[in-house]
Design an enzyme around this catalytic site. Structure first.
Site, PDB file in Angstrom:
ATOM      1  N   GLY A 103     -64.072 -51.947  -6.533  1.00  0.00           N
ATOM      2  CA  GLY A 103     -63.857 -52.742  -5.335  1.00  0.00           C
ATOM      3  C   GLY A 103     -62.813 -52.122  -4.417  1.00  0.00           C
ATOM      4  N   ASP A 104     -61.731 -51.595  -5.003  1.00  0.00           N
ATOM      5  CA  ASP A 104     -60.705 -50.923  -4.205  1.00  0.00           C
ATOM      6  C   ASP A 104     -61.248 -49.648  -3.561  1.00  0.00           C
ATOM      7  OD1 ASP A 104     -58.410 -52.671  -4.765  1.00  0.00           O
ATOM      8  OD2 ASP A 104     -58.641 -51.963  -6.813  1.00  0.00           O
ATOM      9  N   ARG A 105     -62.065 -48.896  -4.322  1.00  0.00           N
ATOM     10  CA  ARG A 105     -62.663 -47.679  -3.776  1.00  0.00           C
ATOM     11  C   ARG A 105     -63.573 -48.024  -2.598  1.00  0.00           C
ATOM     12  NH1 ARG A 105     -62.176 -42.349  -2.961  1.00  0.00           N
ATOM     13  NH2 ARG A 105     -61.913 -43.508  -1.027  1.00  0.00           N
TER      14      ARG A 105
END
Length: 434
Positions: free
Chosen positions: A238-240
């Site tokens: 999700g952060d990527r």
């Protein structure tokens, strides 16, 4: 272009070990610890991803002055403006064996909360673009901070325990579980539409794991499928995704293009081992020594199968050959002739289909696990690098007559010929069209 990532930095700890027995007094696995790895997670991980993509990034957050907080500050990989916090530093510890999480232990948080300083506000105000990475620790509830965020172009990655995004956010990126909880419906289409209206956002994208993402920016929603990969641990994806989407929007990309780039980046991150590829920091995520499909198969003692060819116009004969090849082992790698290689072999009118499209079509097949493009006239150098256990060709000749057979036999591999399907060839298809 100055990107500021605002949000909650966490301390992520992986405790690696071996599980070979069960507790004598309870039905619980015993983890014999072999190693421990720590990294900066949450908003700090998103910021590190953005910096690895070449952006000028600053992390803005709040970290407690405790032992875990000092450890976390030392692990942050980007320039940071960090205020204090009166609550304990949040720590997520995963107990892992064989690449799989056995359990997770969380600590930290509690009474108190982050302290927003004037220096933090000034850093956000100076940003050209902002990514809010909310992990529900209270930072982006601050009234003064929200007032500054409302005046900046923002991508907002929300959290169920966090506040609503500021109005006019360029993109809000909840996952399906979060969107369902926010909107009160498990239908991603209805949830995206409802949340876009409620939050007065320009666009909402609901991430759905292996099902891809759904983008709603008014009108007909756009679904971007996710590449086919095997995922054992989606942590960090999700952060990527959010970091890439924010970077592309900041560079002027349209929302659908930014979202598609985010999907591709998240899939590539997971295909290269996910957080297991971050042992020495995010800068290692794109190195060739990260865990690939072939590495993972070999690590568990599986059989690597390879085949090769031009695959210019994909047809039923190709699919039958590839399906038969995949049945001989645990993964199938296709060594694909580049466009230049095909031209030398087939003439100036070929290939009909470019190598990127040919590779994409092959990867879309369930029987294909990986595609490697080579530029030589023969696949021998590609084979030396890959060293498959089984090399497969389709044809009406013996395995030993193939020029690659001796090469493959040199490292203990074997060559196999699968049935040739007469009447089904790219040359034949092109001849019939003329």
């Amino acid at each position: 272009m100055k990107l500021v990532v605002v949000g909650d930095a966490l301390l992520d700890v992986d405790v690696e070990g071996v599980v070979a027995r069960v507790c004598p007094d309870a039905p619980a696995p015993v983890l014999d610890v072999t190693a421990e790895h720590a990294r900066a997670g949450g908003a700090a991980l998103a910021a590190a991803f953005a910096r690895a993509d070449g952006l000028d990034v600053t992390l803005v957050g709040a970290v407690a002055d405790d032992e875990d907080g000092r450890r976390l500050r030392a692990l942050v990989e980007v320039p940071a403006v960090l205020g204090g916090s009166t609550s304990a530093t949040p720590v997520k510890t995963r107990l892992r064996s064989g690449g799989t999480s056995v359990a997770r232990v969380d600590r930290g948080g509690g009474p108190g909360g982050p302290e927003v300083t004037d220096e933090m506000l000034d850093a956000v105000a100076a940003a050209d673009f902002v990514l809010v990475s909310d992990y529900g620790r209270g930072l982006v509830r601050d009234r003064r901070l929200r007032a500054v965020l409302a005046r900046r172009p923002v991508v907002w990655d929300p959290h169920p325990r966090g506040p609503a995004p500021t109005p006019d956010a360029r993109l809000v990126t909840p996952n399906l579980a979060e969107a369902s909880a926010f909107a009160g419906t498990s239908d991603p289409y209805a949830a995206a539409e409802a949340l876009r209206d409620r939050w007065r956002a320009r666009a909402v994208v609901v991430t759905m794991g292996c099902r891809g993402v759904l983008l709603h920016q008014g009108g007909t929603p756009v679904v971007v499928p996710a590449p086919k990969i095997t995922v054992t641990d989606p942590c960090g994806a999700g952060d990527r995704f959010a970091a890439t989407a924010a970077a592309r929007l900041a560079a002027g990309a349209a929302p659908d293009d930014a979202v598609a780039a985010g999907v591709a980046a998240a899939a590539d991150f997971l295909a290269r081992g996910g957080v297991d590829g971050l042992r020495d920091g995010v800068s290692t995520v794109d190195k060739s020594d990260a865990l690939s499909t072939v590495d993972a198969v070999r690590a568990r003692g599986g059989v690597v199968v390879a085949t090769g060819g031009c695959f210019d116009l994909l047809h039923a004969g190709h699919v039958r050959t590839l399906t038969a090849a995949r049945a001989l082992g645990d993964c199938l790698v296709v060594c694909l002739n580049s466009d230049a290689s095909v031209r030398r072999l087939k003439g100036p009118g070929r290939p009909v289909t470019g190598q990127d499209d040919r590779a994409e079509l092959l990867r879309a097949l369930d029987c294909v696990d990986e595609v490697r493009v080579f530029d030589d006239d023969t696949p021998q150098r590609a084979l030396r690098e890959l060293r498959p256990d089984v090399w497969v060709k389709g044809g009406d000749y013996s395995a030993e007559s193939l020029p690659e057979a001796e090469l493959v036999r040199g490292w203990g591999g074997r060559t196999v010929v699968v049935p040739y399907h007469r009447g089904r060839s790219t040359t034949g298809i092109l001849a019939r069209r003329t």
